[in-house]
Design an enzyme around this catalytic site. Sequence first.
Site, PDB file in Angstrom:
ATOM      1  N   LYS A  58      -6.194  -2.158  -1.890  1.00 32.09           N
ATOM      2  CA  LYS A  58      -5.395  -1.443  -1.074  1.00 32.09           C
ATOM      3  C   LYS A  58      -6.095  -0.883   0.240  1.00 32.09           C
ATOM      4  O   LYS A  58      -5.690  -1.127   1.346  1.00 32.09           O
ATOM      5  CB  LYS A  58      -4.734  -0.133  -1.595  1.00 32.09           C
ATOM      6  CG  LYS A  58      -3.634  -0.396  -2.614  1.00 32.09           C
ATOM      7  CD  LYS A  58      -2.950   0.622  -3.647  1.00 32.09           C
ATOM      8  CE  LYS A  58      -1.905   0.153  -4.568  1.00 32.09           C
ATOM      9  NZ  LYS A  58      -1.846   1.164  -5.644  1.00 32.09           N
ATOM     10  N   VAL A  64       0.947  -1.388  -0.062  1.00 31.32           N
ATOM     11  CA  VAL A  64       0.084  -0.063   0.217  1.00 31.32           C
ATOM     12  C   VAL A  64       0.803   1.254  -0.131  1.00 31.32           C
ATOM     13  O   VAL A  64       1.821   1.360   0.805  1.00 31.32           O
ATOM     14  CB  VAL A  64      -0.900   0.192   1.257  1.00 31.32           C
ATOM     15  CG1 VAL A  64      -1.814   1.245   1.207  1.00 31.32           C
ATOM     16  CG2 VAL A  64      -1.772  -0.985   1.351  1.00 31.32           C
ATOM     17  N   ILE A  74       5.677   5.259   0.654  1.00 26.79           N
ATOM     18  CA  ILE A  74       5.337   5.585   1.792  1.00 26.79           C
ATOM     19  C   ILE A  74       5.158   4.720   3.283  1.00 26.79           C
ATOM     20  O   ILE A  74       4.464   3.766   3.052  1.00 26.79           O
ATOM     21  CB  ILE A  74       3.786   6.359   1.685  1.00 26.79           C
ATOM     22  CG1 ILE A  74       3.625   7.057   0.158  1.00 26.79           C
ATOM     23  CG2 ILE A  74       3.582   7.137   2.769  1.00 26.79           C
ATOM     24  CD1 ILE A  74       2.310   7.498  -0.122  1.00 26.79           C
TER      25      ILE A  74
END
Lengths: 400, 400
Positions: free
Chosen positions: A200, A127, A131
């Site tokens: 996600k 996901v 990040i």
Amino acid sequence: MIDVAILGFGTVGSGVADVLTENVKKIKRSSTVELNVKYIVDIRDFPESVYADKMVKDFRVVESDPDVKVVVETIGGTGVAFDFTKRALSAGKSVVTSNKELVATHGYELLTLAKKNNVNYLFEASVGGGIPILRPISQCLAGNDISEVFGILNGTTNYVLTQMIENNVEFDDALRQAQKLGYAEADPTADIEGLDACRKICILATLCFGKHIYPQYVPAEGITRVTLDDVAFADKIGYKIKLLGRAVKGKDDKIIPYVAAHLLPKKRLLANVSDVMNGIVVKGNAVGEVMFYGPGAGKLPTASAVAADVIDAAKHIGMSKLLFWEDGDAETVGSTDELVSQWYVRAKCQSDEAAASFGTISVVGSVGDELVFTTEPVSGAAFREKAEALQVQAAFRIMV
Amino acid sequence: MIDVAILGFGTVGSGVADVLTENVKKIKRSSTVELNVKYIVDIRDFPESVYADKMVKDFRVVESDPDVKVVVETIGGTGVAFDFTKRALSAGKSVVTSNKELVATHGYELLTLAKKNNVNYLFEASVGGGIPILRPISQCLAGNDISEVFGILNGTTNYVLTQMIENNVEFDDALRQAQKLGYAEADPTADIEGLDACRKICILATLCFGKHIYPQYVPAEGITRVTLDDVAFADKIGYKIKLLGRAVKGKDDKIIPYVAAHLLPKKRLLANVSDVMNGIVVKGNAVGEVMFYGPGAGKLPTASAVAADVIDAAKHIGMSKLLFWEDGDAETVGSTDELVSQWYVRAKCQSDEAAASFGTISVVGSVGDELVFTTEPVSGAAFREKAEALQVQAAFRIMV
């Protein structure tokens, strides 16, 4: 020294090899683990690769080598990847992956297998690409009761919408541009129909709320109904149109996950996440709102997240404790019917017809024989009922 | 069950008690640790508090109780807090804090003491309040070689600047507003002179680059030179003025940390972080740029971060492994002299004088007898030299 094997020498797999090799000294200094890429498994030949001496074609070489403690699965899909992951975990190796489809579909089963074998199954890269998001949710927000998670989870559709919003490019042209730049697949269905974002949000919701949310129970719409007119009308009233994956804690401990285009107020930071970037917002009862932003895909960003998991797995050999959740089923998932919001509506109707259905409306404009208006806050169920009398062409929730 | 003691029943301390108590079930479910606040140490009396039965005045009660495994220090400062932290660590208890001054000043010493006693010293709440940032840097970006970290680290000054930018409020009035709303202290020096941001960039730089950066070697400017005219001129050329803490990897392995107001392009996401919110950007060689956003202060957000550390400490009893870095000194820190950027300058001079010093300049406007212009990219050292001939009133670096 911890030996690592990489399964699949595609974009992500080769990126992981590069990052682990190039940053090996930095990793040793800051994390005190020394990693060694021992094998790369791929059925193809790569005689010119700098990793040629590490290439093997048979997964059994990895499976039977007790020195390999961490296996990186970057094959993708739920076929061979699923088989190899189960075998690696059963052989007492931790597995790290960027494979969102496998995690969303078989995550609970694989976590259970990992626990049984006292190893870890980690998937930070599944996901939001590079990040940091799954570990911050499970660790840094562990003291919070989380009420909601939502975000821009798909870079391709965000690129297309950004082109429409900022450069007035038609949907089809923007999509072709994305394909040319390598942001979209030749078959872009999974992106533009919201399937990628669906997987996600399933993983995010599962982690936030502690029960496995399976994709088949999650309604997902893409961006194919969004027109340049919609983008312009949204702009006129102070909003940007973004495709969001969202999961809200509903009544009776149910989780309400869905994927759909939304109108976001321009002042909201998330509305300013553009191009292929992703942004994810988490709401907790102590922290309030936090947002995580960065590149949601790409060879090196994804490899960055995989590398972090490899380091974590290497630091936790013999400790199956990093992540776990309960299984879920259809009953875990609540309906968007109960979610209340204002709506942006484009429908073939007159304003008196729209008002007859929705009561107070605010007319934004019209295009051809279609009226564009916004409603007062109504639930999903009430919206469907009221919209029945009108020929609705597009309807998007408006976020506050 | 893990017993916890909280030192100091002020804003943060009472918030931690509330979060750990209210969310105890959720924490047990998701983190499998059961936490119990056994003592709250404060020299004041709180007979009406729901925690009255946990109040003790003598730290030795905590120090000598072997059941207390985690101590939360929310006293602040470097006096009693330093003493109690050392004694708690020496007594074999992990310590969690939100005390940025103590971490920035004595972090290396305290981490060394923690390591020696096989316990942990954790301080997620010391930077960015509730925003998950230290753990994501040390864990999720562990595979990256980090080149730069910067961000809006102080909520008070960001509130003041936002009022100036969005509502045309004068500096002094905005500051009074901030004080009225409880965002600024009665003595706001530490905020507006950049000292608070300085401590935070020290902690961030230390974590990103692995060597302790002490605040006394870090140049820090606040926002007192920023005028409404500057804000308007910046706006005219597409920028917003923000106070940034920044640390860049320089030559010869030196780290270049500093605090100063910058012009940020409006399109940059960080430029849109407004009011009391914080935003922190990290650049890594694999991930590219990621940003973390959220409430940088406040009772519950800060308590959220403290709670996460308490949970982590509780899950790692007997394992001193969570965080560590090397010591640093004056030699660790490089000079901003080598950092190249364009500059925004307001000076009492004519445009031909400015051009004589700086070569190509771009005149933005003038106010009274002051000229406002931007320069071509020049290093900090070259800037100082060229600026000598002019009566510079304000100069800010322009970020790309």
